[in-house]
Write a protein that holds these residues in place. Structure first.
Motif, PDB file in Angstrom:
ATOM      1  N   PRO A  69       0.807  -1.236   0.000  1.00  0.00           N
ATOM      2  CA  PRO A  69       0.000   0.000   0.000  1.00  0.00           C
ATOM      3  C   PRO A  69       0.826   1.265   0.000  1.00  0.00           C
ATOM      4  N   GLU A  70       2.145   1.176   0.257  1.00  0.00           N
ATOM      5  CA  GLU A  70       2.959   2.383   0.240  1.00  0.00           C
ATOM      6  C   GLU A  70       3.030   3.001  -1.147  1.00  0.00           C
ATOM      7  N   ALA A  71       2.753   2.179  -2.176  1.00  0.00           N
ATOM      8  CA  ALA A  71       2.789   2.712  -3.537  1.00  0.00           C
ATOM      9  C   ALA A  71       1.607   3.616  -3.849  1.00  0.00           C
ATOM     10  N   LEU A  72       0.553   3.592  -3.021  1.00  0.00           N
ATOM     11  CA  LEU A  72      -0.628   4.415  -3.255  1.00  0.00           C
ATOM     12  C   LEU A  72      -0.471   5.761  -2.559  1.00  0.00           C
ATOM     13  N   LEU A 172     -16.796   3.365   5.889  1.00  0.00           N
ATOM     14  CA  LEU A 172     -15.427   3.529   5.395  1.00  0.00           C
ATOM     15  C   LEU A 172     -15.417   4.174   4.012  1.00  0.00           C
ATOM     16  N   ALA A 173     -16.427   3.882   3.183  1.00  0.00           N
ATOM     17  CA  ALA A 173     -16.509   4.530   1.871  1.00  0.00           C
ATOM     18  C   ALA A 173     -16.744   6.027   2.016  1.00  0.00           C
ATOM     19  N   ALA A 174     -17.627   6.403   2.926  1.00  0.00           N
ATOM     20  CA  ALA A 174     -17.851   7.830   3.158  1.00  0.00           C
ATOM     21  C   ALA A 174     -16.608   8.494   3.747  1.00  0.00           C
ATOM     22  N   PHE A 175     -15.886   7.762   4.586  1.00  0.00           N
ATOM     23  CA  PHE A 175     -14.637   8.296   5.143  1.00  0.00           C
ATOM     24  C   PHE A 175     -13.626   8.535   4.026  1.00  0.00           C
ATOM     25  N   ALA A 176     -13.490   7.589   3.097  1.00  0.00           N
ATOM     26  CA  ALA A 176     -12.560   7.775   1.988  1.00  0.00           C
ATOM     27  C   ALA A 176     -12.964   8.944   1.107  1.00  0.00           C
ATOM     28  N   ARG A 177     -14.266   9.164   0.954  1.00  0.00           N
ATOM     29  CA  ARG A 177     -14.721  10.288   0.144  1.00  0.00           C
ATOM     30  C   ARG A 177     -14.451  11.621   0.832  1.00  0.00           C
ATOM     31  N   ASP A 178     -14.605  11.673   2.147  1.00  0.00           N
ATOM     32  CA  ASP A 178     -14.468  12.937   2.869  1.00  0.00           C
ATOM     33  C   ASP A 178     -13.042  13.219   3.308  1.00  0.00           C
ATOM     34  N   GLU A 179     -12.326  12.175   3.757  1.00  0.00           N
ATOM     35  CA  GLU A 179     -11.014  12.379   4.367  1.00  0.00           C
ATOM     36  C   GLU A 179      -9.855  11.950   3.478  1.00  0.00           C
ATOM     37  N   GLY A 180     -10.114  11.227   2.396  1.00  0.00           N
ATOM     38  CA  GLY A 180      -9.031  10.758   1.548  1.00  0.00           C
ATOM     39  C   GLY A 180      -8.826   9.263   1.671  1.00  0.00           C
ATOM     40  N   ALA A 181      -7.895   8.736   0.877  1.00  0.00           N
ATOM     41  CA  ALA A 181      -7.659   7.295   0.807  1.00  0.00           C
ATOM     42  C   ALA A 181      -7.200   6.751   2.150  1.00  0.00           C
ATOM     43  N   PRO A 182      -7.844   5.662   2.640  1.00  0.00           N
ATOM     44  CA  PRO A 182      -7.457   5.097   3.933  1.00  0.00           C
ATOM     45  C   PRO A 182      -6.493   3.926   3.816  1.00  0.00           C
ATOM     46  N   ALA A 183      -5.684   3.886   2.743  1.00  0.00           N
ATOM     47  CA  ALA A 183      -4.808   2.726   2.535  1.00  0.00           C
ATOM     48  C   ALA A 183      -3.836   2.557   3.686  1.00  0.00           C
ATOM     49  N   LEU A 227     -10.108  -4.380   0.503  1.00  0.00           N
ATOM     50  CA  LEU A 227     -10.679  -3.038   0.643  1.00  0.00           C
ATOM     51  C   LEU A 227      -9.833  -1.967  -0.039  1.00  0.00           C
ATOM     52  N   ARG A 228      -8.828  -2.353  -0.774  1.00  0.00           N
ATOM     53  CA  ARG A 228      -7.976  -1.356  -1.439  1.00  0.00           C
ATOM     54  C   ARG A 228      -8.740  -0.485  -2.428  1.00  0.00           C
ATOM     55  N   PRO A 229      -9.792  -0.967  -3.107  1.00  0.00           N
ATOM     56  CA  PRO A 229     -10.551  -0.048  -3.983  1.00  0.00           C
ATOM     57  C   PRO A 229     -11.148   1.156  -3.273  1.00  0.00           C
ATOM     58  N   LEU A 230     -11.208   1.152  -1.944  1.00  0.00           N
ATOM     59  CA  LEU A 230     -11.657   2.355  -1.249  1.00  0.00           C
ATOM     60  C   LEU A 230     -10.744   3.544  -1.517  1.00  0.00           C
ATOM     61  N   SER A 231      -9.481   3.256  -1.831  1.00  0.00           N
ATOM     62  CA  SER A 231      -8.501   4.327  -2.043  1.00  0.00           C
ATOM     63  C   SER A 231      -8.402   4.768  -3.491  1.00  0.00           C
ATOM     64  N   PHE A 232      -9.182   4.175  -4.392  1.00  0.00           N
ATOM     65  CA  PHE A 232      -9.096   4.524  -5.806  1.00  0.00           C
ATOM     66  C   PHE A 232     -10.018   5.693  -6.124  1.00  0.00           C
ATOM     67  N   ASP A 233      -9.651   6.442  -7.144  1.00  0.00           N
ATOM     68  CA  ASP A 233     -10.480   7.559  -7.626  1.00  0.00           C
ATOM     69  C   ASP A 233     -11.280   7.121  -8.846  1.00  0.00           C
ATOM     70  N   LEU A 259     -20.038  -2.132  -5.552  1.00  0.00           N
ATOM     71  CA  LEU A 259     -20.804  -1.736  -4.371  1.00  0.00           C
ATOM     72  C   LEU A 259     -20.605  -0.260  -4.059  1.00  0.00           C
ATOM     73  N   LEU A 260     -19.382   0.233  -4.190  1.00  0.00           N
ATOM     74  CA  LEU A 260     -19.124   1.647  -3.904  1.00  0.00           C
ATOM     75  C   LEU A 260     -19.781   2.545  -4.947  1.00  0.00           C
ATOM     76  N   ALA A 261     -19.786   2.126  -6.226  1.00  0.00           N
ATOM     77  CA  ALA A 261     -20.462   2.920  -7.254  1.00  0.00           C
ATOM     78  C   ALA A 261     -21.967   2.964  -7.009  1.00  0.00           C
ATOM     79  N   ARG A 262     -22.522   1.876  -6.521  1.00  0.00           N
ATOM     80  CA  ARG A 262     -23.945   1.873  -6.210  1.00  0.00           C
ATOM     81  C   ARG A 262     -24.249   2.748  -4.999  1.00  0.00           C
TER      82      ARG A 262
END
Length: 735
Positions: A69-72, A172-183, A227-233, A259-262
């Motif tokens: 995950p350090e690469a993200l 966690l999806a809302a957290f990634a949207r508001d606070e940034g990638a949680p990787a 759960l790594r797709p949580l950090s994708f844009d 699921l996140l797109a839905r």
């Protein structure tokens, strides 16, 4: 329409399980646009190259699922953000570690308790109940729309834990949207401590209670990878958030972007599973500890349950996968079996040739691994050699890329050399082993078609099998087959081949010997197998099935979504049908005459039963228009013509009015403009009634005259000399 296809370890990479059928699907549906979002599993897969993409693929976005995950890119999170993440992850860990009434994870329950849990899920899905206590985190997160609840609270422990897991996941999806990638946070000490507390909680899974630090680190790493797709844009309006349908080509990590797109944009999700990711998780990592296996299976089971709840449609590849999905709570109304499509053109020449192949030769094709059970095949072949000394066995394929496959292949070769020493026909020729291990002549189905045609019988002795692609290819080639009853083998082969129980070398040998000794039966079974494969497993039927599913999902989706800025996004096809643009009272409104312009034209298809009645002088017909029409017809002065004109009285005919008589009713001198239309309609109706009356009167007069002529007495004809004689008699009388 625009389709967002999400894959893991497959398309567009050449190496992978989903590459071939995804490539055929994209090329077969050239009328649709595709955006591909791929998760690669290994660096070797990325180095192997990609498919040559067709023109209807607009964009391809890839992300490695194997890199650290350090690469993200990860932002620095403050204390408040870390506290918020810890709350959501603690809920997720508690839902994963929670055990059912039987002491096992809820997705894997068995017996009456599991059936009760599934029944409760179906009841809650029918109600649409989303009031579970565990759903609070995502409700508080301010999502675009709540996900569909598949399990209600209602005292159902399975539904409550499923809603708890879903709430934490979307939190966690809302957290990634508001606070940034949680990787970075997904592998931090916060995640490890939250998982440890959940494992030590009373009521947790029994194997999880003995988890050590190394076990917790392994489980946290597996959860972070999924759960790594949580950090994708990938979820903006130009990406998955703007597609019409999100198509996940497999379960596991590939379904999370859907699921996140839905959740974030309301995009409907289509889930296709040709292999069950949950089953693969149960079979994976045989050397792992019991806590790692139990927690990993529980996490993937919760994710599978949530994916089945939120998917608009689920397409299993066979009945074996369908049973797994139903076991995990998938609703039967969402399931639609779509068999994998295989290109039949490389096998056409071989299948239609009718060549019987080399006599006495058995052929096995595939990757060598323990699940194929070549050891049982070798023991069965020893019995076959005793019954048919001239039989041969060709094993074509190399070791599978999975760990331990190379060692298993070496063990099979050693066993074959031990059971079947080299044999020679005489003392002057070199010995030869009846069992040969061969590498494929080349990649592609064309080479495999020649291999299938070279043997008399194609064998499949597997103990673990999903959808048997190799067996279906042998069916396309018109080969007779002997296989074991595992996975979807019986569903694929039907009655066109011999099927025996797994791990039974004696039964397997007897079936092979019966086919080797009966060439006519082999030919009949091969022809029937090819006909069945062309009907059920061709690439054309697969493409047509998914095209229909895409249209069905698009037709059932809601109205256009709102983007993140609150403005309407691009409209979806079929979201609003054409009939929605017509007012509900449009048929009645078309009858209203307004003074502001001409009367609008009304097409014939828009007229109802009551609209066919023309309005009379009294105004428009009321609701009981049809009885009034019958009453006016009965009271009309026009008589019904009689077929027997001799019995019709002359008094029943109404005489025509005189030429100069005034009309029965006169139109108003100055009609009101609003009533001009009604007055015109009344005049037209009166003219029609007068014309019908005159026509009936004329017809009645003609019939009466004809009847009078037939009934009148006939007069005697006058003789030529009679008037002169009568005149002479009259003169004589006068004298």
């Amino acid at each position: 329409m625009r389709i967002g296809m999400v894959t893991e370890g497959g398309y567009p990479y050449v190496r992978g399980t989903t590459g071939l059928w995804c490539d055929r699907l994209v090329r077969g549906l050239g009328q649709h646009e595709f955006d591909v979002y791929a998760l690669s599993r290994t660096a070797r897969q990325e180095d192997a190259g990609r498919f040559r993409l067709p023109g209807n693929v607009d964009r391809v976005r890839t992300a490695p699922a194997w890199s650290p995950p350090e690469a993200l890119p990860t932002p620095r999170h403050g204390r408040r953000a870390r506290r918020r993440f810890a709350e959501y992850y603690a809920e997720l860990a508690a839902a994963v570690c929670a055990a059912g009434p039987s002491g096992a994870a809820v997705p894997g329950e068995s017996g009456a308790q599991g059936s009760a849990a599934r029944a409760g899920a179906d009841r809650a899905a029918a109600r649409g109940d989303g009031s579970a206590p565990g759903a609070a985190p995502w409700r508080a997160a301010g999502a675009a729309g709540p996900p569909e609840a598949g399990c209600g609270a209602g005292g159902d422990a399975a539904g409550a834990e499923a809603d708890r897991f879903a709430g934490a996941l979307y939190g966690l999806a809302a957290f990634a949207r508001d606070e940034g990638a949680p990787a970075e946070l997904l592998r931090s000490d916060l995640a490890v401590r939250a998982l440890e507390r959940a494992c030590r909680t009373p009521g947790a899974l029994r194997p999880a209670r003995t988890a050590r630090v190394t076990d917790l680190l392994a489980v946290v790493g597996d959860i972070e990878r999924v759960l790594r797709p949580l950090s994708f844009d990938w979820y903006g309006d130009r990406d998955l958030g703007g597609v019409d349908i999100c198509h996940a080509a497999s379960g596991g990590a590939a379904v999370l972007p859907g699921l996140l797109a839905r959740y974030l944009a309301g995009v409907p999700l289509l889930l296709t599973e040709y292999e069950v990711a949950l089953r693969d998780q149960y079979l994976a990592a045989p050397g792992a500890s019991a806590p790692v296996r139990a927690l990993g299976a529980a996490f993937h089971g919760r994710l599978a349950v949530e994916a089945y709840r939120q998917a608009a449609c689920i397409t299993p590849g066979n009945a074996h996968v369908r049973r797994w999905q139903e076991r995990c709570g998938a609703q039967r109304a969402k399931l639609r079996t779509v068999h994998p499509g295989i290109d039949a053109s490389p096998f056409a020449e071989v299948g239609e040739s009718g060549d019987a192949g080399e006599p006495g030769t058995l052929v096995w094709v595939g990757h060598i691994e323990p699940g194929k059970d070549l050891v049982s095949l070798l023991h069965a072949f020893s019995d076959i050699r005793r019954a048919e000394p001239g039989a041969r066995l060709r094993i074509i394929g190399g070791p599978a890329p999975e760990p331990g496959a190379a060692e298993y292949a070496a063990h099979c070769k050693a066993l074959a050399a031990q059971l079947f020493p080299d044999e020679a026909e005489d003392r002057h020729t070199a010995g030869e082993n009846p069992v040969s291990f061969e590498e494929p002549a080349g990649p592609g189905p064309a080479h495999r078609a020649q291999v299938y045609a070279a043997g008399s019988v194609v064998v499949l002795p597997s103990v673990v099998e999903g959808f048997p692609v190799g067996l279906v290819e042998a069916m396309f080639a018109g080969s007779a087959t002997v296989s074991t009853d595992v996975g979807a083998v019986v569903e694929a082969i039907g009655g066109t081949g011999l099927v025996v129980p797994p791990r039974n070398p004696r039964a397997f040998a007897e079936a092979c010997v019966s086919l080797l000794r009966n060439p006519s039966r082999r030919a009949l079974l091969g022809a029937a197998a090819r006909a069945r494969a062309l009907e059920l497993f061709s690439a054309e039927q697969n493409v047509l099935a998914f095209d229909g599913i895409y249209l069905d999902i698009a037709a059932q989706c809601p109205a256009p979504r709102l983007s993140a800025a609150g403005v309407p996004a691009r409209s979806r096809p079929f979201a609003v049908p054409a009939e929605a643009h017509i007012p509900a009272d449009w048929p009645r409104r078309a009858l209203t005459r307004t003074p502001q312009g001409p009367t609008p034209h009304r097409p014939s298809w828009a007229r109802g039963p009551a609209d066919s009645i023309e309005p009379l002088e009294g105004g428009e017909p009321e609701e009981g228009g049809e009885p009034e029409r019958r009453a006016s017809t009965a009271s009309s002065p026009v008589p019904a013509p009689s077929h027997d004109s001799s019995t019709a009285p002359a008094s029943s005919l109404t005489p025509a009015p005189p030429a100069g008589s005034p009309p029965e009713a006169s139109a108003p001198e100055a009609p009101v403009p609003a009533e001009a239309g009604r007055a015109a309609a009344a005049r037209v109706q009166a003219a029609r009634v007068g014309a019908a009356r005159a026509e009936a009167l004329e017809e009645g007069t003609v019939r009466a005259e004809a009847a009078r002529r037939r009934t009148a007495p006939r007069a005697e004809p006058a003789l030529p000399g009679r008037p002169r004689a009568e005149a002479g008699a009259a003169r004589r009388a006068a004298r």
